[in-house]
Scaffold this active site. Structure first.
Site, PDB file in Angstrom:
ATOM      1  N   ARG A  31     -14.849   3.173  -4.060  1.00  0.00           N
ATOM      2  CA  ARG A  31     -14.877   1.775  -3.621  1.00  0.00           C
ATOM      3  C   ARG A  31     -15.253   1.722  -2.153  1.00  0.00           C
ATOM      4  NH1 ARG A  31      -9.469  -1.654  -4.126  1.00  0.00           N
ATOM      5  NH2 ARG A  31      -8.906  -0.469  -2.278  1.00  0.00           N
ATOM      6  N   ARG A  55      -9.987   4.806  -3.110  1.00  0.00           N
ATOM      7  CA  ARG A  55      -9.858   3.781  -2.058  1.00  0.00           C
ATOM      8  C   ARG A  55     -10.365   4.383  -0.743  1.00  0.00           C
ATOM      9  NH1 ARG A  55      -4.870   2.582  -5.129  1.00  0.00           N
ATOM     10  NH2 ARG A  55      -4.718   0.340  -5.415  1.00  0.00           N
ATOM     11  N   GLU A  93     -11.132  -9.255  -8.725  1.00  0.00           N
ATOM     12  CA  GLU A  93      -9.758  -9.391  -8.222  1.00  0.00           C
ATOM     13  C   GLU A  93      -9.550 -10.745  -7.551  1.00  0.00           C
ATOM     14  OE1 GLU A  93      -9.003  -6.262  -5.374  1.00  0.00           O
ATOM     15  OE2 GLU A  93     -11.031  -6.354  -4.563  1.00  0.00           O
ATOM     16  N   ARG A 113       1.287 -10.476  -1.876  1.00  0.00           N
ATOM     17  CA  ARG A 113       1.811  -9.310  -2.591  1.00  0.00           C
ATOM     18  C   ARG A 113       2.739  -8.433  -1.784  1.00  0.00           C
ATOM     19  NH1 ARG A 113      -3.710  -5.704  -3.445  1.00  0.00           N
ATOM     20  NH2 ARG A 113      -2.532  -3.803  -3.158  1.00  0.00           N
ATOM     21  N   CYS A 144      -7.850  -1.152 -12.747  1.00  0.00           N
ATOM     22  CA  CYS A 144      -7.301  -0.142 -11.846  1.00  0.00           C
ATOM     23  C   CYS A 144      -6.073  -0.619 -11.066  1.00  0.00           C
ATOM     24  CB  CYS A 144      -8.385   0.346 -10.882  1.00  0.00           C
ATOM     25  SG  CYS A 144      -9.030  -0.960  -9.841  1.00  0.00           S
ATOM     26  N   HIS A 186       0.814  -1.215   0.000  1.00  0.00           N
ATOM     27  CA  HIS A 186       0.000   0.000   0.000  1.00  0.00           C
ATOM     28  C   HIS A 186       0.854   1.275   0.000  1.00  0.00           C
ATOM     29  CE1 HIS A 186      -3.691   2.136   0.459  1.00  0.00           C
ATOM     30  NE2 HIS A 186      -3.094   2.886   1.366  1.00  0.00           N
ATOM     31  N   ASN A 194      -3.724  -6.065  -8.828  1.00  0.00           N
ATOM     32  CA  ASN A 194      -2.794  -6.228  -7.697  1.00  0.00           C
ATOM     33  C   ASN A 194      -3.183  -7.474  -6.908  1.00  0.00           C
ATOM     34  OD1 ASN A 194      -1.942  -3.731  -8.517  1.00  0.00           O
ATOM     35  ND2 ASN A 194      -2.929  -2.609  -6.865  1.00  0.00           N
ATOM     36  N   ASP A 195      -4.466  -7.578  -6.606  1.00  0.00           N
ATOM     37  CA  ASP A 195      -4.921  -8.758  -5.877  1.00  0.00           C
ATOM     38  C   ASP A 195      -5.093  -9.961  -6.799  1.00  0.00           C
ATOM     39  OD1 ASP A 195      -5.059  -8.211  -3.114  1.00  0.00           O
ATOM     40  OD2 ASP A 195      -6.719  -6.836  -3.478  1.00  0.00           O
TER      41      ASP A 195
HETATM   42  C1  PEP Z   1      -6.137  -4.221  -6.835  1.00  0.00           C
HETATM   43  O1  PEP Z   1      -6.250  -5.170  -6.066  1.00  0.00           O
HETATM   44  O2  PEP Z   1      -5.646  -4.316  -7.978  1.00  0.00           O
HETATM   45  C2  PEP Z   1      -6.569  -2.866  -6.434  1.00  0.00           C
HETATM   46  C3  PEP Z   1      -6.619  -1.893  -7.303  1.00  0.00           C
HETATM   47  O3  PEP Z   1      -6.907  -2.649  -5.154  1.00  0.00           O
HETATM   48  P1  PEP Z   1      -5.909  -2.598  -3.883  1.00  0.00           P
HETATM   49  O4  PEP Z   1      -4.504  -2.395  -4.393  1.00  0.00           O
HETATM   50  O5  PEP Z   1      -6.392  -1.475  -3.039  1.00  0.00           O
HETATM   51  O6  PEP Z   1      -6.114  -3.942  -3.247  1.00  0.00           O
HETATM   52 MG    MG Z   2      -7.517  -5.131  -4.316  1.00  0.00          MG
END
Ligand code: PEP
Ligand code: MG
Length: 609
Positions: free
Chosen positions: A352, A316, A454, A488, A525, A209, A477-478
């Protein structure tokens, strides 16, 4: 990329001013220098409460789990130090492991728990403090040394049990380079980032993050810098090169000058990217595309406008909850959402709903609702939490719906794993709408809802999800972490976290196809979209909307406007055929060299480099 550390001797003989280069991994580009602000742990605030007779066994279990986790962490750290530094330095951790086996410390904690019935972290802290006081008062220097071992291990165990925040970032008062072991999402939400010129971390993956936040604000950052918090002292001048992943401690005047020149050059390129915006985002062959911005709160709006983003693709909202110890009430949330909607002047704003859990530790006021989890990324987070705690979810939905009267709002649910969760979330939304209507409170009755895709299960049932929402947002990302079973934020497995894995490629394509079949719009995203080569690949896969950090957006727009859709489709089709990550990487590298670099070369030549 190589992570590690080495020292470069320069001509000066004064150790304190000798230039020293430390290596890490570059995660956010840019160059900056300034005095080091080293985040050191402070006293922990340990919860103290009574437990009932039948909770004692669970407290013992929690304690055992924390001891086990602490042992794993110390052994892992010891191994890292052995590999990167020396056997001698690694031996320090033997003393820490001994503390974990100390029969007196552990035995007394358990007896106190059984006698007094207080939560186990409070019992442990009391016993550990007794030993710390005892050893501190001894004359023997060897025994005195044990104090720091006990203190260190105690803090680690307590942190593992309570998830308590023990950082000192509140003392950051002047523009500085932030040096820390790691930055938790709640730290990131509370640090005054305007005072952070660059970030150096000992840990933290590329999609952690704090790293995402740094990137979105254009703050240069490097991670995996071994023992940075011990090697760098507060106030020392540090120069961070977020392009190469290196940092220079005590940089000479010459070095500072050279880096300033690099930065000036990069700044003028950025100005050119920013200027290349006429509200007509189309590829070279005229295919329109939309670039929106990812934000954390209303403070980011200035950067969003500067980048001429066409909306907010991901707000977020959990940052609001992470910013303070208390839960934000409906009015606070309403004010924030309204400010963003009004600030975007009718452009789309996708907010979100709460995505706490995983690496985003719950704020203090909500922590009693969070139980210890061995696998928080797979646990009680995001929509799972909201559907169980509807009271909290409803407060947010009320605030969102009320704000919807002031702009163009889309509501996005995180961590949807299947149809029933999406339907339940929508049901709660409908309940809140009915309550507002009954009380004559205005809102947009047609507010659109969407699902983050995700989790692999959601990708598989995307077509069905499309029946219950208006849009998808792909969270790579997830998605990458769950597809590949790679945490991650765990640097031990960072080399396995590959967004270019064929499974990720094909899953994205599958989602794009499912969205089309279901008749819903789809955007992406995740951090992946912030890289020019990946952005081209994604357009080639059929995506027409990306949401990225405001910092990366102008460069991506500049490049996409100069590429043909057909060349991006050829790239995507080739990547989708590859059986292995290395092959995808090689195709992406070739595309970068042959199609993207020439566009950048022309741009750079144009400004007289
Ligand atoms: C993701 O998971 O790609 C995402 C955009 O959300 P976050 O990074 O906040 O989990
Ligand atoms: Mg995510």
């Amino acid at each position: 990329m190589h992570a590690g550390v080495y020292f470069q001797s320069m001509s000066t003989s004064d150790e304190k001013t000798q230039e020293m280069i430390l290596h890490g991994i570059q995660v956010s580009p840019g160059v900056a220098h300034g005095p080091a602000f080293v985040m050191t742990p402070m006293e922990l605030e340990v919860p103290d409460y009574k437990v009932t007779d039948d909770q004692v066994d669970y407290e013992v279990y929690r304690f055992e789990q924390a001891l086990m986790l602490t042992r794993q962490q110390i052994t892992q750290l010891q191994e890292e130090v052995r590999m990167k530094l020396s056997e001698e330095e690694a031996l320090i951790f033997d003393a820490h492991l001994l503390v974990l086996e100390d029969k007196a410390l552990i035995g007394e904690t358990l007896s106190l728990l059984k006698q007094k019935h207080f939560n186990v972290e409070s019992c442990f802290q009391k016993v550990a403090q007794k030993y710390i006081d005892f050893f501190s008062n001894l004359e023997d220097p060897y025994l005195k040394e044990r104090v720091s071992d006990i203190r260190d291990v105690t803090r680690r165990i307590l942190r593992n049990m309570s998830g308590v925040n023990d950082s000192s970032f509140e003392n950051l008062k002047v523009p500085s380079v932030l040096v820390a072991a790691d930055i938790t999402p709640s730290d990131a939400a509370q640090i005054n980032l305007d005072l952070v010129k660059a970030i150096v971390l000992e840990h933290g993956g590329t999609t952690g993050h704090a790293v995402i936040v740094a990137r979105s604000m254009g703050i240069p950052a490097i991670v995996d810098v071994t023992r940075a918090t011990q090697r760098i002292h507060p106030g020392e001048t540090v120069l961070v090169d977020g392009y190469s992943g290196t940092m220079v401690l005590h940089p000479s005047k010459d070095t500072l000058f050279q880096y300033d020149q690099i930065q000036l050059h990069k700044d003028s390129i950025r100005q050119m990217f920013l200027a290349d915006s006429d509200g007509n985002n189309v590829t070279l062959d005229g295919v329109p595309f939309i670039l929106q911005a990812n934000i954390e709160n209303s403070d980011d709006l200035g950067r969003v406008r500067e980048a001429s983003a066409e909306g907010i693709g991901l707000f977020r909202s959990e940052a609001l909850y992470l910013r303070s110890d208390d839960m934000p009430n409906e009015e606070e949330q309403f004010a924030e959402y309204k400010a963003v909607l009004e600030g975007m002047d009718g452009k789309e704003v996708t907010i979100r709903t709460l995505d706490l859990g995983g690496d985003k530790v719950f704020p203090k006021a909500m922590r009693q609702k969070q139980t210890h989890e061995d696998n928080p990324f797979m646990g009680f987070r995001a929509i799972r939490f909201c559907l169980k705690h509807k009271d909290i979810f409803k407060v947010q939905l009320r605030a969102l719906l009320r704000a919807s009267a002031y702009g163009n709002l889309k509501i996005l649910y995180p961590m949807i794993s299947g149809v029933s969760e999406l339907r339940q979330a929508n049901e709660v939304l409908e309940e809140v709408k009915a309550e507002l209507a009954q009380n004559g409170i205005p809102f947009d009755p047609k507010v659109r809802t969407g699902a983050m895709i995700e989790i692999p299960s959601a990708a598989y049932v995307a077509r069905d999800l499309g029946k219950y929402c208006d849009f998808f947002s792909i969270g790579t990302n997830d998605l990458t972490q769950y597809l590949m079973a790679v945490d991650r934020v765990n640097e031990e497995v960072a080399h396995l976290y590959r967004s270019s894995h064929p499974s990720v490629m094909r899953t994205i394509k599958q989602i794009v196809v499912a969205a089309k079949e279901a008749g819903v719009t789809v955007s992406l995203c995740g951090e992946m979209a912030g890289s020019p080569t990946y952005a081209a690949l994604l357009l080639g896969m059929g995506l027409r909307e990306l949401s990225i950090s405001s910092f990366n957006l102008p460069e991506i727009r500049y490049i996409l406007r100069r590429l043909e859709t057909s060349e991006m489709e050829t790239l995507a089709n080739a990547a989708l055929e590859c059986p292995e990550t290395v092959e995808v990487d090689s195709i992406l590298d070739t595309f970068k060299r042959d199609a993207i670099d020439p566009i950048l070369d022309v741009a750079i030549n144009g400004i007289g480099a």
